[in-house]
Design a protein around this motif. Structure first.
Motif, PDB file in Angstrom:
ATOM      1  N   LEU A  49      40.419  34.212  36.816  1.00 56.02           N
ATOM      2  CA  LEU A  49      41.807  35.049  37.323  1.00 56.02           C
ATOM      3  C   LEU A  49      42.128  36.284  36.104  1.00 56.02           C
ATOM      4  CD1 LEU A  49      44.027  32.097  38.016  1.00 56.02           C
ATOM      5  CD2 LEU A  49      42.988  33.929  39.753  1.00 56.02           C
ATOM      6  N   ASP A  50      41.727  36.216  34.931  1.00 56.60           N
ATOM      7  CA  ASP A  50      42.434  36.916  34.190  1.00 56.60           C
ATOM      8  C   ASP A  50      41.007  37.712  33.260  1.00 56.60           C
ATOM      9  OD1 ASP A  50      44.891  36.204  34.246  1.00 56.60           O
ATOM     10  OD2 ASP A  50      44.401  34.316  33.183  1.00 56.60           O
ATOM     11  N   VAL A  51      39.855  37.628  33.792  1.00 57.32           N
ATOM     12  CA  VAL A  51      38.934  38.562  33.567  1.00 57.32           C
ATOM     13  C   VAL A  51      38.937  39.907  34.195  1.00 57.32           C
ATOM     14  CG1 VAL A  51      36.214  38.868  33.786  1.00 57.32           C
ATOM     15  CG2 VAL A  51      37.203  36.547  33.363  1.00 57.32           C
ATOM     16  N   GLN A  52      38.836  40.859  33.274  1.00 55.91           N
ATOM     17  CA  GLN A  52      38.836  42.395  33.608  1.00 55.91           C
ATOM     18  C   GLN A  52      37.242  42.810  33.530  1.00 55.91           C
ATOM     19  OE1 GLN A  52      41.803  44.912  32.180  1.00 55.91           O
ATOM     20  NE2 GLN A  52      40.464  46.955  32.414  1.00 55.91           N
ATOM     21  N   PRO A  53      36.557  42.832  34.759  1.00 54.86           N
ATOM     22  CA  PRO A  53      35.264  43.319  34.812  1.00 54.86           C
ATOM     23  C   PRO A  53      35.205  44.830  34.254  1.00 54.86           C
ATOM     24  CG  PRO A  53      35.454  42.369  36.810  1.00 54.86           C
ATOM     25  CD  PRO A  53      37.023  42.501  36.052  1.00 54.86           C
ATOM     26  N   GLU A  54      34.184  45.107  33.722  1.00 50.97           N
ATOM     27  CA  GLU A  54      33.805  46.380  33.391  1.00 50.97           C
ATOM     28  C   GLU A  54      33.654  47.388  34.686  1.00 50.97           C
ATOM     29  OE1 GLU A  54      30.087  49.299  31.581  1.00 50.97           O
ATOM     30  OE2 GLU A  54      30.343  47.226  30.897  1.00 50.97           O
ATOM     31  N   GLY A  55      34.590  48.316  34.619  1.00 54.15           N
ATOM     32  CA  GLY A  55      34.668  49.221  35.674  1.00 54.15           C
ATOM     33  C   GLY A  55      36.069  49.223  36.532  1.00 54.15           C
ATOM     34  N   PHE A  56      36.676  48.177  36.292  1.00 52.20           N
ATOM     35  CA  PHE A  56      38.023  47.933  36.898  1.00 52.20           C
ATOM     36  C   PHE A  56      39.161  47.902  35.921  1.00 52.20           C
ATOM     37  CE2 PHE A  56      34.836  45.595  39.278  1.00 52.20           C
ATOM     38  CZ  PHE A  56      35.035  45.646  40.746  1.00 52.20           C
ATOM     39  N   ASN A  57      40.181  48.422  36.502  1.00 50.18           N
ATOM     40  CA  ASN A  57      41.505  48.585  35.724  1.00 50.18           C
ATOM     41  C   ASN A  57      42.382  47.286  35.318  1.00 50.18           C
ATOM     42  OD1 ASN A  57      40.760  51.368  35.728  1.00 50.18           O
ATOM     43  ND2 ASN A  57      41.995  51.658  37.336  1.00 50.18           N
ATOM     44  N   ASN A  58      42.166  46.282  36.188  1.00 52.49           N
ATOM     45  CA  ASN A  58      43.110  45.190  36.198  1.00 52.49           C
ATOM     46  C   ASN A  58      42.007  43.854  36.345  1.00 52.49           C
ATOM     47  OD1 ASN A  58      45.838  46.197  35.864  1.00 52.49           O
ATOM     48  ND2 ASN A  58      45.087  47.452  37.805  1.00 52.49           N
ATOM     49  N   ASN A  59      42.955  42.818  36.551  1.00 51.78           N
ATOM     50  CA  ASN A  59      42.261  41.518  36.905  1.00 51.78           C
ATOM     51  C   ASN A  59      42.757  40.842  38.266  1.00 51.78           C
ATOM     52  OD1 ASN A  59      44.767  40.218  36.281  1.00 51.78           O
ATOM     53  ND2 ASN A  59      43.979  40.082  33.923  1.00 51.78           N
ATOM     54  N   GLU A  91      57.172  45.226  36.050  1.00 50.68           N
ATOM     55  CA  GLU A  91      56.959  45.583  34.937  1.00 50.68           C
ATOM     56  C   GLU A  91      55.362  44.894  34.723  1.00 50.68           C
ATOM     57  OE1 GLU A  91      60.228  44.144  34.618  1.00 50.68           O
ATOM     58  OE2 GLU A  91      60.790  46.358  34.591  1.00 50.68           O
ATOM     59  N   LEU A  92      55.285  43.724  35.380  1.00 47.36           N
ATOM     60  CA  LEU A  92      54.016  42.969  35.296  1.00 47.36           C
ATOM     61  C   LEU A  92      52.975  43.595  36.408  1.00 47.36           C
ATOM     62  CD1 LEU A  92      55.219  39.284  35.203  1.00 47.36           C
ATOM     63  CD2 LEU A  92      54.097  40.737  33.250  1.00 47.36           C
ATOM     64  N   PHE A  93      53.355  43.935  37.580  1.00 45.08           N
ATOM     65  CA  PHE A  93      52.431  44.280  38.685  1.00 45.08           C
ATOM     66  C   PHE A  93      52.802  45.640  39.460  1.00 45.08           C
ATOM     67  CE2 PHE A  93      53.133  39.333  38.617  1.00 45.08           C
ATOM     68  CZ  PHE A  93      51.902  39.212  38.222  1.00 45.08           C
ATOM     69  N   GLY A  94      53.843  46.301  39.106  1.00 47.38           N
ATOM     70  CA  GLY A  94      54.097  47.531  39.824  1.00 47.38           C
ATOM     71  C   GLY A  94      52.952  48.523  39.778  1.00 47.38           C
ATOM     72  N   PRO A  95      53.122  49.528  40.262  1.00 46.81           N
ATOM     73  CA  PRO A  95      52.090  50.659  40.238  1.00 46.81           C
ATOM     74  C   PRO A  95      51.844  51.033  38.885  1.00 46.81           C
ATOM     75  CG  PRO A  95      53.232  50.985  42.252  1.00 46.81           C
ATOM     76  CD  PRO A  95      54.028  49.950  41.227  1.00 46.81           C
ATOM     77  N   GLY A  96      50.650  51.376  38.193  1.00 46.27           N
ATOM     78  CA  GLY A  96      50.404  51.817  37.218  1.00 46.27           C
ATOM     79  C   GLY A  96      50.387  50.903  35.977  1.00 46.27           C
ATOM     80  N   THR A  97      50.773  49.617  36.114  1.00 50.02           N
ATOM     81  CA  THR A  97      50.836  48.502  35.032  1.00 50.02           C
ATOM     82  C   THR A  97      49.437  48.110  34.971  1.00 50.02           C
ATOM     83  OG1 THR A  97      51.195  46.844  36.539  1.00 50.02           O
ATOM     84  CG2 THR A  97      53.370  47.996  35.902  1.00 50.02           C
ATOM     85  N   LYS A  98      49.221  47.390  33.785  1.00 57.60           N
ATOM     86  CA  LYS A  98      47.730  46.791  33.328  1.00 57.60           C
ATOM     87  C   LYS A  98      48.249  45.311  32.672  1.00 57.60           C
ATOM     88  CE  LYS A  98      46.375  51.295  32.112  1.00 57.60           C
ATOM     89  NZ  LYS A  98      46.022  52.362  31.175  1.00 57.60           N
ATOM     90  N   PRO A  99      47.417  44.503  33.050  1.00 57.77           N
ATOM     91  CA  PRO A  99      47.520  43.333  32.440  1.00 57.77           C
ATOM     92  C   PRO A  99      47.301  43.346  30.773  1.00 57.77           C
ATOM     93  CG  PRO A  99      45.961  42.948  34.165  1.00 57.77           C
ATOM     94  CD  PRO A  99      46.322  44.404  34.066  1.00 57.77           C
ATOM     95  N   SER A 100      46.758  44.059  30.026  1.00 58.26           N
ATOM     96  CA  SER A 100      46.649  44.335  28.727  1.00 58.26           C
ATOM     97  C   SER A 100      48.150  44.758  28.257  1.00 58.26           C
ATOM     98  CB  SER A 100      45.547  45.448  28.570  1.00 58.26           C
ATOM     99  OG  SER A 100      45.875  46.928  29.055  1.00 58.26           O
ATOM    100  N   GLU A 101      48.930  45.094  29.092  1.00 59.96           N
ATOM    101  CA  GLU A 101      50.200  45.743  28.637  1.00 59.96           C
ATOM    102  C   GLU A 101      51.342  44.598  28.739  1.00 59.96           C
ATOM    103  OE1 GLU A 101      50.785  49.550  30.260  1.00 59.96           O
ATOM    104  OE2 GLU A 101      49.268  50.483  28.995  1.00 59.96           O
TER     105      GLU A 101
END
Length: 156
Positions: free
Chosen positions: A28-38, A70-80
């Motif tokens: 669920l929370d793995v962000q593979p290389e080449g992807f912006n999110n999980n 803030e969590l899931f809107g456009p332009g958001t990232k799990p790293s933030e």
């Protein structure tokens, strides 16, 4: 035509929920290389953006917590992310509930003109069609991420 659109929402929702319910928790929370999110982000993003398109979230809909923007809107990232993200069980329950509310929208509403065109779309029905497309696009991302994560686990 409107019945077909609602059926498409229903089918897409079934595929999204099945895909998420069948996923291994460690993916669920793995962000593979080449992807912006999980994958968790994609689940929340599908839910949040559909709520924005179909119900005017967060101003006109209180069915989701306001922090989903803030969590899931456009332009958001799990790293933030600040704090905990909702569980996948919580997100899938909200997705199941959301499609029921969508199917309760009167067909006549699909012909309503938007106050302001959005991405060249002029009616609520066109916006609803865009919502289904958006859901399907992110479902494809979830499937791709699952394969990449599974393949990288096999190699390691």
């Amino acid at each position: 035509m409107s019945e077909l659109l609602y059926k498409q929402f229903e089918l897409t929702n079934i595929f999204i929920v099945r895909s998420l319910e069948g996923i291994e928790k460690e993916m669920l929370d793995v962000q593979p290389e080449g992807f912006n999110n999980n994958i968790r982000w994609h689940a929340g993003h599908i839910l949040t953006v559909t709520e924005q398109f179909m119900f005017g979230f967060p101003k006109k809909s209180a069915h989701l917590p306001e922090n989903y923007i803030e969590l899931f809107g456009p332009g958001t990232k799990p790293s933030e992310w600040q704090g905990d993200a909702p569980s996948i069980e919580e997100l899938t329950a909200q997705l199941k509930e959301q499609v029921i509310r969508i199917k309760d929208i009167p067909f006549e509403r699909l012909d309503e003109k938007l106050k302001k065109p959005f991405l060249g779309l002029e009616t609520f029905g066109e916006l609803a069609n865009m919502a289904v497309y958006h859901q399907s696009y992110h479902l494809g991302q979830v499937h791709a991420m699952k394969r990449v994560i599974a393949n990288s686990a096999i190699k390691n």
